[in-house]
Enzyme design. Structure first.
Site, PDB file in Angstrom:
ATOM      1  N   SER A  12      -2.892 -41.451  26.798  1.00 53.66           N
ATOM      2  CA  SER A  12      -3.038 -42.060  25.462  1.00 53.66           C
ATOM      3  C   SER A  12      -1.719 -42.053  24.697  1.00 53.66           C
ATOM      4  CB  SER A  12      -4.061 -41.273  24.642  1.00 53.66           C
ATOM      5  OG  SER A  12      -5.233 -41.099  25.378  1.00 53.66           O
ATOM      6  N   GLY A  13      -0.997 -40.935  24.713  1.00 49.97           N
ATOM      7  CA  GLY A  13       0.239 -40.808  23.944  1.00 49.97           C
ATOM      8  C   GLY A  13       1.335 -41.704  24.494  1.00 49.97           C
ATOM      9  N   THR A  39      -5.813 -37.977  30.729  1.00 49.84           N
ATOM     10  CA  THR A  39      -6.963 -37.075  30.688  1.00 49.84           C
ATOM     11  C   THR A  39      -8.098 -37.667  29.866  1.00 49.84           C
ATOM     12  OG1 THR A  39      -5.484 -35.173  30.864  1.00 49.84           O
ATOM     13  CG2 THR A  39      -7.703 -34.744  30.050  1.00 49.84           C
ATOM     14  N   CYS A  40      -7.782 -38.204  28.695  1.00 50.82           N
ATOM     15  CA  CYS A  40      -8.832 -38.633  27.758  1.00 50.82           C
ATOM     16  C   CYS A  40      -9.739 -39.682  28.390  1.00 50.82           C
ATOM     17  CB  CYS A  40      -8.196 -39.163  26.470  1.00 50.82           C
ATOM     18  SG  CYS A  40      -9.402 -39.701  25.265  1.00 50.82           S
ATOM     19  N   CYS A  45     -12.179 -37.034  26.955  1.00 52.01           N
ATOM     20  CA  CYS A  45     -12.986 -37.536  25.829  1.00 52.01           C
ATOM     21  C   CYS A  45     -14.049 -38.567  26.227  1.00 52.01           C
ATOM     22  CB  CYS A  45     -12.098 -38.213  24.778  1.00 52.01           C
ATOM     23  SG  CYS A  45     -10.396 -37.711  24.735  1.00 52.01           S
ATOM     24  N   LYS A  48     -16.759 -37.369  28.769  1.00 52.57           N
ATOM     25  CA  LYS A  48     -17.486 -36.306  28.051  1.00 52.57           C
ATOM     26  C   LYS A  48     -18.461 -36.885  27.038  1.00 52.57           C
ATOM     27  CE  LYS A  48     -16.252 -35.222  24.394  1.00 52.57           C
ATOM     28  NZ  LYS A  48     -15.123 -34.353  24.063  1.00 52.57           N
ATOM     29  N   TYR A  96      -6.333 -50.623  29.596  1.00 50.08           N
ATOM     30  CA  TYR A  96      -5.034 -50.001  29.316  1.00 50.08           C
ATOM     31  C   TYR A  96      -3.913 -50.717  30.054  1.00 50.08           C
ATOM     32  CZ  TYR A  96      -6.231 -45.908  26.505  1.00 50.08           C
ATOM     33  OH  TYR A  96      -6.600 -45.084  25.474  1.00 50.08           O
ATOM     34  N   ALA A 112       7.575 -39.380  38.881  1.00 49.85           N
ATOM     35  CA  ALA A 112       8.897 -39.415  38.238  1.00 49.85           C
ATOM     36  C   ALA A 112       9.488 -38.013  38.138  1.00 49.85           C
ATOM     37  CB  ALA A 112       8.773 -40.025  36.848  1.00 49.85           C
ATOM     38  N   TYR A 174     -13.488 -25.510  23.198  1.00 55.09           N
ATOM     39  CA  TYR A 174     -14.076 -26.853  23.118  1.00 55.09           C
ATOM     40  C   TYR A 174     -14.833 -27.224  24.398  1.00 55.09           C
ATOM     41  CZ  TYR A 174     -11.103 -28.738  19.237  1.00 55.09           C
ATOM     42  OH  TYR A 174     -10.494 -29.027  18.054  1.00 55.09           O
ATOM     43  N   GLU A 178     -18.870 -27.784  24.736  1.00 53.87           N
ATOM     44  CA  GLU A 178     -19.360 -29.147  24.983  1.00 53.87           C
ATOM     45  C   GLU A 178     -20.137 -29.232  26.299  1.00 53.87           C
ATOM     46  OE1 GLU A 178     -16.169 -31.745  22.422  1.00 53.87           O
ATOM     47  OE2 GLU A 178     -15.884 -31.678  24.565  1.00 53.87           O
ATOM     48  N   ARG A 195     -14.691 -14.002  26.335  1.00 49.70           N
ATOM     49  CA  ARG A 195     -14.091 -12.674  26.190  1.00 49.70           C
ATOM     50  C   ARG A 195     -13.947 -12.234  24.729  1.00 49.70           C
ATOM     51  NH1 ARG A 195      -7.897 -14.282  28.003  1.00 49.70           N
ATOM     52  NH2 ARG A 195      -7.491 -15.646  26.230  1.00 49.70           N
ATOM     53  N   ARG A 201     -12.660 -19.942  18.804  1.00 48.88           N
ATOM     54  CA  ARG A 201     -11.657 -19.205  18.024  1.00 48.88           C
ATOM     55  C   ARG A 201     -10.799 -20.197  17.245  1.00 48.88           C
ATOM     56  NH1 ARG A 201      -6.656 -17.175  19.584  1.00 48.88           N
ATOM     57  NH2 ARG A 201      -7.038 -17.730  21.750  1.00 48.88           N
ATOM     58  N   THR A 307      -6.097 -36.163  21.614  1.00 46.72           N
ATOM     59  CA  THR A 307      -5.605 -37.517  21.869  1.00 46.72           C
ATOM     60  C   THR A 307      -4.985 -38.189  20.639  1.00 46.72           C
ATOM     61  OG1 THR A 307      -7.107 -37.838  23.697  1.00 46.72           O
ATOM     62  CG2 THR A 307      -6.387 -39.831  22.571  1.00 46.72           C
ATOM     63  N   HIS A 432     -28.526 -41.651  -0.190  1.00 46.86           N
ATOM     64  CA  HIS A 432     -29.731 -40.875   0.057  1.00 46.86           C
ATOM     65  C   HIS A 432     -30.730 -41.671   0.882  1.00 46.86           C
ATOM     66  CE1 HIS A 432     -32.627 -37.741  -0.712  1.00 46.86           C
ATOM     67  NE2 HIS A 432     -33.514 -38.653  -1.075  1.00 46.86           N
ATOM     68  N   GLU A 437     -24.596 -36.650   2.419  1.00 41.80           N
ATOM     69  CA  GLU A 437     -24.638 -36.554   0.954  1.00 41.80           C
ATOM     70  C   GLU A 437     -24.480 -35.106   0.485  1.00 41.80           C
ATOM     71  OE1 GLU A 437     -28.388 -37.504  -1.037  1.00 41.80           O
ATOM     72  OE2 GLU A 437     -29.468 -37.139   0.829  1.00 41.80           O
TER      73      GLU A 437
HETATM   74  P1  NDP Z   1      -9.511 -23.816  24.510  1.00 46.83           P
HETATM   75  O1  NDP Z   1      -8.126 -23.335  24.348  1.00 46.83           O
HETATM   76  O2  NDP Z   1     -10.204 -24.538  23.435  1.00 46.83           O
HETATM   77  O3  NDP Z   1     -10.450 -22.610  24.937  1.00 46.83           O
HETATM   78  C1  NDP Z   1     -10.130 -21.788  26.025  1.00 46.83           C
HETATM   79  C2  NDP Z   1     -11.172 -20.697  26.113  1.00 46.83           C
HETATM   80  O4  NDP Z   1     -10.969 -19.960  27.304  1.00 46.83           O
HETATM   81  C3  NDP Z   1     -11.089 -19.692  24.962  1.00 46.83           C
HETATM   82  O5  NDP Z   1     -12.385 -19.276  24.662  1.00 46.83           O
HETATM   83  C4  NDP Z   1     -10.272 -18.566  25.577  1.00 46.83           C
HETATM   84  O6  NDP Z   1     -10.578 -17.319  25.018  1.00 46.83           O
HETATM   85  C5  NDP Z   1     -10.759 -18.590  26.995  1.00 46.83           C
HETATM   86  N1  NDP Z   1      -9.833 -18.068  27.981  1.00 46.83           N
HETATM   87  C6  NDP Z   1      -8.553 -18.387  28.168  1.00 46.83           C
HETATM   88  N2  NDP Z   1      -8.047 -17.715  29.221  1.00 46.83           N
HETATM   89  C7  NDP Z   1      -9.026 -16.951  29.702  1.00 46.83           C
HETATM   90  C8  NDP Z   1      -9.125 -16.017  30.759  1.00 46.83           C
HETATM   91  N3  NDP Z   1      -8.106 -15.761  31.548  1.00 46.83           N
HETATM   92  N4  NDP Z   1     -10.318 -15.393  30.965  1.00 46.83           N
HETATM   93  C9  NDP Z   1     -11.374 -15.657  30.165  1.00 46.83           C
HETATM   94  N5  NDP Z   1     -11.337 -16.532  29.148  1.00 46.83           N
HETATM   95  C10 NDP Z   1     -10.184 -17.169  28.923  1.00 46.83           C
HETATM   96  O7  NDP Z   1      -9.445 -24.670  25.863  1.00 46.83           O
HETATM   97  P2  NDP Z   1     -10.438 -25.732  26.509  1.00 46.83           P
HETATM   98  O8  NDP Z   1     -10.188 -25.663  27.966  1.00 46.83           O
HETATM   99  O9  NDP Z   1     -11.817 -25.542  26.007  1.00 46.83           O
HETATM  100  O10 NDP Z   1      -9.870 -27.095  25.951  1.00 46.83           O
HETATM  101  C11 NDP Z   1      -8.486 -27.388  26.004  1.00 46.83           C
HETATM  102  C12 NDP Z   1      -8.080 -28.166  24.807  1.00 46.83           C
HETATM  103  O11 NDP Z   1      -8.452 -29.511  24.961  1.00 46.83           O
HETATM  104  C13 NDP Z   1      -8.732 -27.716  23.498  1.00 46.83           C
HETATM  105  O12 NDP Z   1      -8.050 -26.674  22.892  1.00 46.83           O
HETATM  106  C14 NDP Z   1      -8.702 -28.968  22.688  1.00 46.83           C
HETATM  107  O13 NDP Z   1      -7.506 -29.040  21.980  1.00 46.83           O
HETATM  108  C15 NDP Z   1      -8.799 -30.064  23.731  1.00 46.83           C
HETATM  109  N6  NDP Z   1     -10.177 -30.591  23.769  1.00 46.83           N
HETATM  110  C16 NDP Z   1     -10.615 -31.278  22.692  1.00 46.83           C
HETATM  111  C17 NDP Z   1     -11.897 -31.769  22.665  1.00 46.83           C
HETATM  112  C18 NDP Z   1     -12.365 -32.508  21.464  1.00 46.83           C
HETATM  113  O14 NDP Z   1     -11.547 -32.912  20.654  1.00 46.83           O
HETATM  114  N7  NDP Z   1     -13.664 -32.695  21.291  1.00 46.83           N
HETATM  115  C19 NDP Z   1     -12.810 -31.590  23.800  1.00 46.83           C
HETATM  116  C20 NDP Z   1     -12.231 -30.830  24.870  1.00 46.83           C
HETATM  117  C21 NDP Z   1     -10.964 -30.351  24.841  1.00 46.83           C
HETATM  118  P3  NDP Z   1      -9.880 -16.787  23.680  1.00 46.83           P
HETATM  119  O15 NDP Z   1     -10.456 -17.535  22.549  1.00 46.83           O
HETATM  120  O16 NDP Z   1     -10.213 -15.335  23.669  1.00 46.83           O
HETATM  121  O17 NDP Z   1      -8.407 -17.040  23.868  1.00 46.83           O
END
Ligand code: NDP
Length: 451
Positions: A12-13, A39-40, A45, A48, A96, A112, A174, A178, A195, A201, A307, A432, A437
């Protein structure tokens, strides 16, 4: 020079940046070794969202009885969903490619590698460019544990040969949330092992706990503060062993444990492009790398792995180099949605971030049962929340859990970007009956949380 700008990676970028640069009159090339769209489009995206729609039908069928529909007895065919997804992804690949063609961007196919700051090797062919834009994205990472080969990542999740009956999802971000909703909606027994104390988070704490409660109501099981140590394979059943000595039986294990920048085998060192402490490409506010004529955007720089962020960063680079000048994104105001069921929408600061930055903040919160569920029989609830700076009355954050949260927050993102105050939210008339709202009807300040 063959090109004014050569872009590595047609996600996308990269695609957005290359087209914008060509609009400004630059001679632009782009190279891609996989499918166009990154990826998207191919494994993020788009598939998904299609799978999320599919999962939501199970709720719709169940709830239809509350509105007089009788004997709705649907059967789900995983293979048909995968095929529908494949058709749409193939269509978008074509779209695309057409956009690159009609946008006067020359598409090269191959791998590349940088040879120096102006030279790129594409499968043995030499390309010379005045500026280079790196947009190679990221890949899913898997923790190094015994039996990791029995699990899969979101890449494979969309193409599983069959739908598993029981899935363990590792991670709480995420992708984990999802896919928990997707699998559960399609009838799979789901356990999420994460964890940290809670899922998602970095999101507002009220959103995190509210969503966890809603997902629990849908029989998604959570194992907080646990890590998967080992996966073993007994016949056709997997056993997932955690560090609390629990053993979970599963037919599939999804690793949703984050993504890392695709920096490998790019020749970055030959061109003097440095990485930061997160092993992503180091850039300044203009997306310029440590080599002045080389830029990097999107997941490769790990600012926000979204994205629309990659697209905005890419267009800003094109405008900086060939157009009216660049602009810097306000990363505090990047809206995003988590397409769980129910979904989350968020823009601006969480209550915790706002407190850390502004000290005392005002919080307005409402939790309610959407009208639809008064008849549907579902006990799903929705949450709306505003975080306000009492000194200026500006709304610092808007958060929602509930139907169409992404659609609703997109509109509110305009208001926050325009610097809207709480008084302006209050002066806005409601539509409403809607869930949206609630955002203009929030009048009572929430009591401060105990420290
Ligand atoms: P995230 O960074 O959102 O989440 C990763 C998760 O894995 C966290 O809960 C993290 O824990 C945990 N984790 C990381 N390493 C380990 C490990 N070694 N053992 C156990 N747990 C671990 O990554 P995602 O893969 O979910 O998604 C990647 C990114 O893609 C997102 O951050 C987001 O920016 C993008 N995305 C966006 C979406 C959207 O816009 N709807 C949908 C899907 C992805 P902890 O929190 O403790 O670090």
């Amino acid at each position: 020079m063959d090109f004014d700008l050569f872009v590595i990676g047609a996600g996308s970028g990269g695609v957005a940046a290359s087209r914008r640069a060509a609009v400004h009159g630059a001679r632009v090339g782009i190279v891609e070794m996989g499918r166009i769209g990154g990826t998207c489009v191919n494994r993020g995206c788009i598939p998904k969202k299609l799978f999320t729609y599919a999962a939501h039908y199970s709720e719709d069928f169940r709830e239809a009885a509350g509105f007089g529909w009788q004997e709705v007895q649907p059967k789900f065919a995983w293979r048909d969903l995968v095929a529908a997804k494949d058709r749409e992804v193939a269509r978008l690949n074509q779209v695309y490619e057409g956009l690159l063609h009609s946008g006067n961007v020359q598409l090269l196919r191959g791998r590349a590698r940088l040879r120096d700051a102006n030279t790129i090797d594409v499968d043995g062919e030499t390309v010379r460019a005045k500026h280079i834009l790196l947009a190679t994205g990221s890949h899913a990472v898997v923790p190094e544990i015994e039996g990791e080969e029995f699990g899969f990542t979101s890449d494979a999740a969309f193409d599983l040969p069959q739908l598993p009956k029981r899935v363990v999802i590792v991670g709480g971000g995420y992708v984990a949330v999802e896919f928990a909703s997707i699998f559960r909606g399609l009838g799979v027994a789901v356990t999420v092992v994460h964890r940290a104390d809670g899922i998602l988070r970095g999101f507002d704490d009220d959103v995190r706990t509210f969503l966890t409660d809603e997902l629990r109501k849908k029989d998604i099981a959570f194992r907080a503060r646990q890590s998967v140590k080992r996966i073993t394979n007994k016949g056709s059943t997997l056993q997932v062993h955690t560090d609390t000595n629990e053993s979970l039986a599963a037919d599939g294990v999804l690793f949703a444990t984050g993504r890392a920048a695709n920096t490998g085998d790019l020749g970055l060192d030959l061109a003097g492009v440095r990485l930061n402490e997160n092993r992503a490409v180091q850039v300044d506010a203009d997306s310029r790398t440590s080599t002045p004529n080389i830029f990097a955007i999107g997941d490769l720089t790990n600012r926000k792995q979204l994205t629309p962020v990659a697209i905005a960063e890419g267009r800003a680079v094109a405008d900086l180099l060939f157009g009216p000048g660049g602009r810097h994104l306000n990363y505090d105001l990047v809206p995003s949605a988590v397409f769980s069921l129910p979904p989350v929408g968020t823009v601006g600061l969480s209550e915790e971030q706002a407190r850390a930055r502004f000290g005392a903040v005002d919080v307005y919160r409402s939790s309610f049962r959407p009208l639809r569920h008064t008849a549907s029989g579902s006990d799903e609830r929705a949450l709306t929340k505003l975080v306000v700076d009492p000194a200026t009355d500006r709304v610092l954050g808007a958060h929602m859990v509930g139907p169409e949260a992404g659609e609703i927050i997109q509109g509110l993102a305009v208001a926050l970007t325009a610097g809207a105050t709480k008084a302006q939210f209050d002066a806005t008339l409601a539509i409403h009956p809607t869930a949206a709202e609630e955002f203009v009807l929030l009048r009572t300040k929430a009591a401060p949380k105990a420290a």
